[in-house]
Design an enzyme around this catalytic site. Sequence first.
Site, mmCIF file in Angstrom:
data_model
loop_
_atom_site.group_PDB
_atom_site.id
_atom_site.type_symbol
_atom_site.label_atom_id
_atom_site.label_comp_id
_atom_site.label_asym_id
_atom_site.label_seq_id
_atom_site.Cartn_x
_atom_site.Cartn_y
_atom_site.Cartn_z
ATOM 1 N N GLY A 171 0.727 -1.259 0.062
ATOM 2 C CA GLY A 171 0.090 -0.003 0.012
ATOM 3 C C GLY A 171 0.666 1.425 -0.041
ATOM 4 O O GLY A 171 0.151 2.285 0.049
ATOM 5 N N PRO A 191 4.659 -4.611 -1.436
ATOM 6 C CA PRO A 191 4.541 -3.924 -2.225
ATOM 7 C C PRO A 191 4.139 -4.315 -3.735
ATOM 8 O O PRO A 191 4.697 -5.179 -4.272
ATOM 9 C CB PRO A 191 5.874 -2.800 -2.450
ATOM 10 C CG PRO A 191 6.822 -4.022 -1.839
ATOM 11 C CD PRO A 191 6.259 -5.007 -1.208
ATOM 12 N N GLY A 192 3.020 -3.516 -4.420
ATOM 13 C CA GLY A 192 2.893 -3.719 -5.684
ATOM 14 C C GLY A 192 2.894 -2.645 -6.499
ATOM 15 O O GLY A 192 3.915 -2.467 -7.263
ATOM 16 N N ARG A 215 -8.811 2.960 -13.954
ATOM 17 C CA ARG A 215 -8.752 3.741 -12.575
ATOM 18 C C ARG A 215 -9.384 5.157 -12.839
ATOM 19 O O ARG A 215 -9.923 5.621 -11.570
ATOM 20 C CB ARG A 215 -7.084 3.696 -12.367
ATOM 21 C CG ARG A 215 -6.617 2.546 -11.860
ATOM 22 C CD ARG A 215 -5.292 2.459 -11.505
ATOM 23 N NE ARG A 215 -5.476 2.792 -10.005
ATOM 24 C CZ ARG A 215 -5.062 3.776 -9.465
ATOM 25 N NH1 ARG A 215 -4.428 4.777 -10.290
ATOM 26 N NH2 ARG A 215 -5.175 4.110 -8.312
ATOM 27 N N CYS A 237 -18.162 3.306 -25.506
ATOM 28 C CA CYS A 237 -19.393 3.905 -25.320
ATOM 29 C C CYS A 237 -19.938 4.185 -23.766
ATOM 30 O O CYS A 237 -20.891 3.561 -23.449
ATOM 31 C CB CYS A 237 -20.520 3.145 -25.936
ATOM 32 S SG CYS A 237 -20.260 3.015 -27.738
ATOM 33 N N GLU A 238 -19.371 5.273 -23.249
ATOM 34 C CA GLU A 238 -19.524 5.632 -21.867
ATOM 35 C C GLU A 238 -19.037 6.708 -21.728
ATOM 36 O O GLU A 238 -17.980 7.308 -21.757
ATOM 37 C CB GLU A 238 -18.755 4.443 -21.060
ATOM 38 C CG GLU A 238 -18.949 4.496 -19.613
ATOM 39 C CD GLU A 238 -19.743 3.298 -18.894
ATOM 40 O OE1 GLU A 238 -20.193 2.502 -19.767
ATOM 41 O OE2 GLU A 238 -20.038 3.482 -17.916
ATOM 42 N N TYR A 260 -2.001 -1.863 -11.798
ATOM 43 C CA TYR A 260 -3.505 -1.931 -11.919
ATOM 44 C C TYR A 260 -3.934 -1.295 -13.391
ATOM 45 O O TYR A 260 -5.070 -0.910 -13.377
ATOM 46 C CB TYR A 260 -4.041 -1.304 -10.826
ATOM 47 C CG TYR A 260 -3.601 -1.801 -9.435
ATOM 48 C CD1 TYR A 260 -3.877 -3.123 -9.019
ATOM 49 C CD2 TYR A 260 -2.673 -1.099 -8.595
ATOM 50 C CE1 TYR A 260 -3.533 -3.483 -7.933
ATOM 51 C CE2 TYR A 260 -2.333 -1.514 -7.298
ATOM 52 C CZ TYR A 260 -2.580 -3.034 -6.999
ATOM 53 O OH TYR A 260 -2.258 -3.362 -5.912
HETATM 54 N N1 LLP Z 1 -1.243 -6.967 -0.280
HETATM 55 C C1 LLP Z 1 -2.484 -7.027 0.002
HETATM 56 C C2 LLP Z 1 -3.250 -8.047 0.803
HETATM 57 C C3 LLP Z 1 -3.247 -6.180 -0.961
HETATM 58 O O1 LLP Z 1 -4.726 -6.533 -0.733
HETATM 59 C C4 LLP Z 1 -2.741 -5.336 -1.570
HETATM 60 C C5 LLP Z 1 -3.684 -4.325 -2.831
HETATM 61 C C6 LLP Z 1 -1.425 -5.226 -1.761
HETATM 62 C C7 LLP Z 1 -0.762 -6.000 -1.052
HETATM 63 C C8 LLP Z 1 -0.742 -4.086 -2.740
HETATM 64 O O2 LLP Z 1 -0.983 -2.838 -2.400
HETATM 65 P P1 LLP Z 1 -0.251 -1.770 -3.341
HETATM 66 O O3 LLP Z 1 1.547 -1.959 -3.050
HETATM 67 O O4 LLP Z 1 -0.240 -2.171 -4.743
HETATM 68 O O5 LLP Z 1 -0.955 -0.552 -3.088
HETATM 69 N N2 LLP Z 1 -7.078 -1.596 -7.712
HETATM 70 C C9 LLP Z 1 -6.723 -0.576 -6.889
HETATM 71 C C10 LLP Z 1 -5.908 -0.909 -5.907
HETATM 72 C C11 LLP Z 1 -6.248 -2.172 -5.090
HETATM 73 C C12 LLP Z 1 -5.381 -2.741 -4.086
HETATM 74 C C13 LLP Z 1 -5.937 -4.022 -3.548
HETATM 75 N N3 LLP Z 1 -4.813 -4.808 -2.722
HETATM 76 C C14 LLP Z 1 -6.008 0.664 -7.523
HETATM 77 O O6 LLP Z 1 -6.143 0.647 -8.923
HETATM 78 O O7 LLP Z 1 -5.456 1.423 -7.026
#
Ligand code: LLP
Length: 433
Positions: free
Chosen positions: A247, A290-291, A329, A360-361, A389
Amino acid sequence: MKLFGSMEIRENQLYIGGVPTSELVKEFATPLYVIDEALVRDNCRRYVKAFKVNENKNKVAYAGKAFLPFAMCQLINEEGLCLDVVSGGELYTAHKSGFPLEKVLFHGNNKTFEEINMGISLGVGRFVVDNFYEIEKISEIAGKYNTTQKVYLRITPGIEAHTHDYIKTGQIDSKFGFTIVNGDAINAVKKVLEMPNIELAGLHAHIGSQIFDVKPYEDEVEVMMSLIKEIKDETGHIITELDLGGGFGIYYTEADNPRETEEFCELILNKADEVAAKLNIELPTLVIEPGRSIIGNCGTTLYTVGSIKDIPNVRKYAAVDGGMTDNIRPSLYNAEYECVIANRAGDKADEKVTIAGKCCESGDILLTDVKVSGINSGDILAVSTTGAYGYSMSNNYNKISKPAVAFVKDGNAKLVCRRESYEDMIKNELGLY
Ligand code: LLP
């Protein structure tokens, strides 16, 4: 537009990974996701170093939901990261790419019987158990395979992180995990301890996404380590691994002011040291997931500008050949981005325009009222920070096919995901006759 990693402007043109964007468009067409490979690797290395993966045996598990083609599985394995998956599909991808499954954490609030079965049979390292139902299922299926499955329990620590409402997951009113305050967490621990074929290795929490403040993480460390102490005092069981989730916020626009990875990690590690000493418990192995902060800034989407509609005194719209199908997003979260006209990247951006998608939105707007250096049909528009994402949430609305993905590095481009063809899109259609 802020330039990240290997992005540069040469002869008024945007280059990424040493490759001119015009070449990328010529070779792969648009829309195209371009990934700066060197920057992804650098982000991974910074996490590995700052989170003391080699020194303290901590772990960095890349959150695959952000972006998980084969190429990414291979890259993060080479960089020494673990992997967090959330579905049978992500697990299958990791498996087929050759990723070592003992380094996989399997998340999800409603894993199906088939997914649990697949995870245990393939030898997934840790399941992150979300609910009582799953404890029983894992115990039963692991018993069938005559094995013992290591698990973390996902805890809802009741921490509010300041982020977009849709992506808050740590608060008490959440579909995820075992709540501490109503006793579910400690009851889940006791249940795992008494069930066969399931071993409690650690605890997990995730407090939200796109968080800039370190305080919620410090609070999370306090809450989770206090729970570790409570578990030790009540059951004698020692929790040896603590996963703090992901996050960590990144830069999308000038409104975002993220901390450096090094600083974030140091503050979290220091807090964990301090709390362990205060509570007189042994410091567990720490894990983060981290993602976005690994892949977000590394991705740029290239589009071709098509129709332009100028409504005097109202707004000028320029439409591109993608939209909410490759980047949902903005429509879903009002997410904001920066962009540049890649073929005139050095020119002063002094014309206000709204970039529309082709769906179409009416809500299919990618960027609202952004400044560009004029805009003409045929221009190449580059939107930065689409690495996380974007591709992973892409869809086929209006039967628009998913774009291709190219990795770029040192002047070379490598196609890592082919563009979906119309044939690909209808391959599961059987028809009535
Ligand atoms: N770990 C868990 C358990 C999670 O649920 C998530 C994200 C992450 C790690 C990674 O979070 P990050 O570091 O990427 O923020 N689709 C949304 C984000 C939803 C994230 C859900 N979980 C967007 O496009 O912002």
